[in-house]
Design an enzyme around this catalytic site. Sequence first.
Site, PDB file in Angstrom:
ATOM      1  N   CYS A  72     -44.203  29.146 -45.948  1.00  0.00           N
ATOM      2  CA  CYS A  72     -44.736  30.360 -45.348  1.00  0.00           C
ATOM      3  C   CYS A  72     -46.194  30.157 -44.955  1.00  0.00           C
ATOM      4  O   CYS A  72     -46.633  30.580 -43.876  1.00  0.00           O
ATOM      5  CB  CYS A  72     -44.613  31.512 -46.338  1.00  0.00           C
ATOM      6  SG  CYS A  72     -45.174  33.097 -45.715  1.00  0.00           S
ATOM      7  N   CYS A  92     -42.769  35.588 -50.517  1.00  0.00           N
ATOM      8  CA  CYS A  92     -43.720  35.701 -49.416  1.00  0.00           C
ATOM      9  C   CYS A  92     -43.182  36.573 -48.284  1.00  0.00           C
ATOM     10  O   CYS A  92     -42.164  36.248 -47.669  1.00  0.00           O
ATOM     11  CB  CYS A  92     -44.042  34.306 -48.886  1.00  0.00           C
ATOM     12  SG  CYS A  92     -45.248  34.268 -47.555  1.00  0.00           S
TER      13      CYS A  92
END
Length: 291
Positions: free
Chosen positions: A98, A194
Amino acid sequence: MHDVIVGMSGGVDSAVTALLLKQGGWRVRAMFMKNWEEDDTRDQCSAATDLKDAKQVCKQLDIPLETVNFSYEYWQQVFTYFLAEYQSGRTPNPDVLCNSEIKFKVFLDYCLSKGADFIATGHYARLQQNGQETLLLRGLDLNKDQSYFLHAVDQSALQRSLFPLGTLSKPRVRSLAHQAGLVVQNKRDSTGICFIGERNFREFLSRFLPACKGEIVDSKGVVLGLHHGLMYYTIGQRQGLGIGGADGPWYVAAKNLRDNTLLAVNDHNHPALLSTHLRSLPLVEKRLPCH
């Protein structure tokens, strides 16, 4: 004066990041990233709260806020990998990808196209120049250090990034937020996936991958119980196996994708739990069986 865009999450860390940069004389703007399309009322409420908090902080600091949607990029570049790894019997850490693919690539490129010189985030990490190289260092607060989650970020991205919280402790960050009267000064930290957030992980994963129950066996092949699906277990895991007893705690030692069994051992020094080397694997090696 340099122009910096802060990735504003609606939490205290990004809020204090913006505060410190503004106090330091930077020309500060903020960006709220929406990288997941909410699929239930709880998620929508959480995302709406974060955006509301981000707007209030930016109003307090008198900085402009823009909202941008990278949901497609997140799905293609992070979430598909996340699912593929679980389907292959491994336990991925989506935060690493991410950061390298979304926050410090897609987001960075977008901010640069908007005229920013740098981006800044609330990560607890430090940067140090070593000639032409930018070194990534641990945050001084080792309880909050996030350098591991940034280790895959490209050099060119690090050179355009700022981590104002790297030399601070979490209590100090909250103290600064309190002194500035920021509305998020007491907001608890997020510990979820995330951009997806906190949720019942087993229920969430089952929406995308079939959960195939199977047997839990010991090193001699004796059946100890049933597992709910290999994707829900991590090597070394102790809790949640449902097979504890007089023999002491049991630990996950291996996942056998061929016959959908979970190997458990009840000695934390068992050879099956120990390794002497690492082996590099392709992105997707095998798929979990489901009959």
